[in-house]
Write a protein that holds these residues in place. Structure first.
Motif, PDB file in Angstrom:
ATOM      1  N   GLY A  76     -27.124  24.318-124.889  1.00 36.61           N
ATOM      2  CA  GLY A  76     -28.265  23.495-125.285  1.00 36.61           C
ATOM      3  C   GLY A  76     -28.774  23.840-126.669  1.00 36.61           C
ATOM      4  O   GLY A  76     -29.127  22.954-127.463  1.00 36.61           O
ATOM      5  N   VAL A  77     -28.791  25.134-126.989  1.00 39.03           N
ATOM      6  CA  VAL A  77     -29.240  25.570-128.316  1.00 39.03           C
ATOM      7  C   VAL A  77     -28.265  25.084-129.388  1.00 39.03           C
ATOM      8  O   VAL A  77     -28.676  24.611-130.458  1.00 39.03           O
ATOM      9  N   LEU A 278     -24.262   8.507-130.759  1.00 34.17           N
ATOM     10  CA  LEU A 278     -23.776   9.844-130.407  1.00 34.17           C
ATOM     11  C   LEU A 278     -24.827  10.906-130.721  1.00 34.17           C
ATOM     12  O   LEU A 278     -24.942  11.907-130.000  1.00 34.17           O
ATOM     13  N   GLN A 279     -25.597  10.692-131.793  1.00 30.51           N
ATOM     14  CA  GLN A 279     -26.697  11.608-132.110  1.00 30.51           C
ATOM     15  C   GLN A 279     -27.716  11.649-130.982  1.00 30.51           C
ATOM     16  O   GLN A 279     -28.147  12.721-130.559  1.00 30.51           O
ATOM     17  N   ASP A 284     -30.154  14.226-126.353  1.00 31.38           N
ATOM     18  CA  ASP A 284     -30.545  14.158-124.934  1.00 31.38           C
ATOM     19  C   ASP A 284     -29.832  15.228-124.118  1.00 31.38           C
ATOM     20  O   ASP A 284     -30.430  15.853-123.240  1.00 31.38           O
ATOM     21  N   LEU A 285     -28.543  15.427-124.412  1.00 33.05           N
ATOM     22  CA  LEU A 285     -27.778  16.443-123.686  1.00 33.05           C
ATOM     23  C   LEU A 285     -28.336  17.836-123.959  1.00 33.05           C
ATOM     24  O   LEU A 285     -28.428  18.671-123.050  1.00 33.05           O
ATOM     25  N   SER A 286     -28.737  18.086-125.213  1.00 34.89           N
ATOM     26  CA  SER A 286     -29.353  19.366-125.561  1.00 34.89           C
ATOM     27  C   SER A 286     -30.627  19.589-124.758  1.00 34.89           C
ATOM     28  O   SER A 286     -30.845  20.659-124.187  1.00 34.89           O
ATOM     29  N   SER A 287     -31.470  18.558-124.704  1.00 34.69           N
ATOM     30  CA  SER A 287     -32.724  18.670-123.956  1.00 34.69           C
ATOM     31  C   SER A 287     -32.461  18.946-122.479  1.00 34.69           C
ATOM     32  O   SER A 287     -33.112  19.802-121.864  1.00 34.69           O
TER      33      SER A 287
END
Length: 336
Positions: A76-77, A278-279, A284-287
């Motif tokens: 995630g980081v 994709l950004q 969203d995937l990081s969050s």
């Protein structure tokens, strides 16, 4: 050897699935509650995770919870880098860049000194200072992942996330009032909000509650603070390597893989090669990774342990928050 790897991989996945699945369910519940009650999702994830802390001792769930709290956190980081572009920073000019660098360095140094004066380990000062100066709970989790293993690290991380989430919510409500009280222009109000509020979501909420211009500027300044995560992680790694090894006898890497991933994604994103869709997906995937990881961290802690920290850590984080806001207003008064 390859055959052994092929055989062991499904076994390893089966071992991790129960704990990861529980963490994912907790994260989904936290997201639902956050959307409906307007409270930081990290705080809900922590509280729900702590309510299920008995699962961390369960033989089936423990490996997956440990994996999620460690590896999913670092993923995630790394994905946070997809939020940053160099052009966003360049558009604001050099003064906000200098402002961000000064406030991050000053806040973290003050936090480490204050933590030692209050009788805490340097690690707690780094966590609270980094969370206050950079990007709230995300920075606390990133620094925790970069710092060496320590008996008190997880408790310090969890307490930092709880405190920072609460203070960030208060700041989202109070700081727009301060901007109005000081009669700041939309441009200066955006810089003030982006440079002082801890978490990205609260910066966005506070900024756009004032105006679109204020919200846009606040978001970019906040992302500049997020970009400071990489050099701070590098400095923290260098310091901890010099101070000593992990409890398992190994020194932490000079630059963790997730920090390298953060830098690579930020660099690629700056080229414009990554499509907007994709950004958003990466962001969203990081969050989600961070919320899932904090759910797992919540399961690994005990309320009794957090209650034993006392009043001093709360005073430390409140003091850091007030120092940051005062420093930003002072520097803006003198032309930054």
């Amino acid at each position: 050897m390859d055959a052994t790897l092929v055989v062991s991989l499904p076994s390893r996945i089966r071992e991790l699935v129960p704990g990861f699945a529980i963490s994912l369910i907790v994260a989904a519940a936290a997201s639902f509650l956050s959307e409906h009650y307007g409270t930081p999702v990290m705080l809900f994830a922590l509280l729900l995770g702590m309510a299920l802390n008995f699962l961390a001792d369960d033989t089936k769930c423990k490996p997956g919870i440990e994996f999620t709290a460690r590896s999913i956190l670092r993923l995630g980081v790394a994905l946070l880098g997809i939020r940053i572009t160099l052009s966003q920073i360049a558009d604001l000019g050099w003064k906000p860049v200098v402002l961000v660098v000064v406030l991050v360095i000053a806040t973290i140094l003050l936090s480490v000194i204050a933590a030692r004066a209050l009788g805490f380990q340097r690690i707690f000062g780094m966590l609270t200072g980094g969370a206050t100066a950079i990007c709230g709970a995300s920075a606390a989790l990133a620094l925790s992942a970069a710092l060496p293993a320590h008996p008190q690290k997880e408790r310090a991380t969890l307490f930092t996330v709880i405190g920072i989430s609460a203070l960030s919510t208060l700041a989202m409500i109070i700081y727009p009032m301060i901007a109005h009280a000081f009669d700041l222009s939309p441009h200066l109000a955006g810089i003030f909000l982006g440079a002082t509020i801890h978490d990205v979501a609260q910066v966005v909420g506070a900024g756009y509650s004032m105006s679109t211009e204020t919200g846009d500027i606040a978001t970019v300044v906040k992302l500049m603070r997020v970009a400071m995560l990489l050099p701070v992680i590098l400095c923290a790694s260098m310091i901890t390597r010099r101070l000593g090894a992990n409890v398992d006898g190994k020194k932490p890497p000079l630059l963790p893989w997730f920090a390298v991933g953060f830098l690579l994604l930020a660099s690629i994103n700056s080229t414009g090669w990554i499509p907007s869709a994709l950004q958003h997906l990466g962001s969203d995937l990081s969050s989600w990774c961070l919320v899932i990881a904090i759910s797992a961290l919540g399961m690994k802690t005990r309320l009794k342990e957090l209650a034993s920290v006392g009043l001093k850590p709360i005073l430390l984080m409140v003091g850091e928050t007030l120092f940051l806001a005062t420093l930003v207003l002072t520097l803006m008064h003198y032309g930054f």
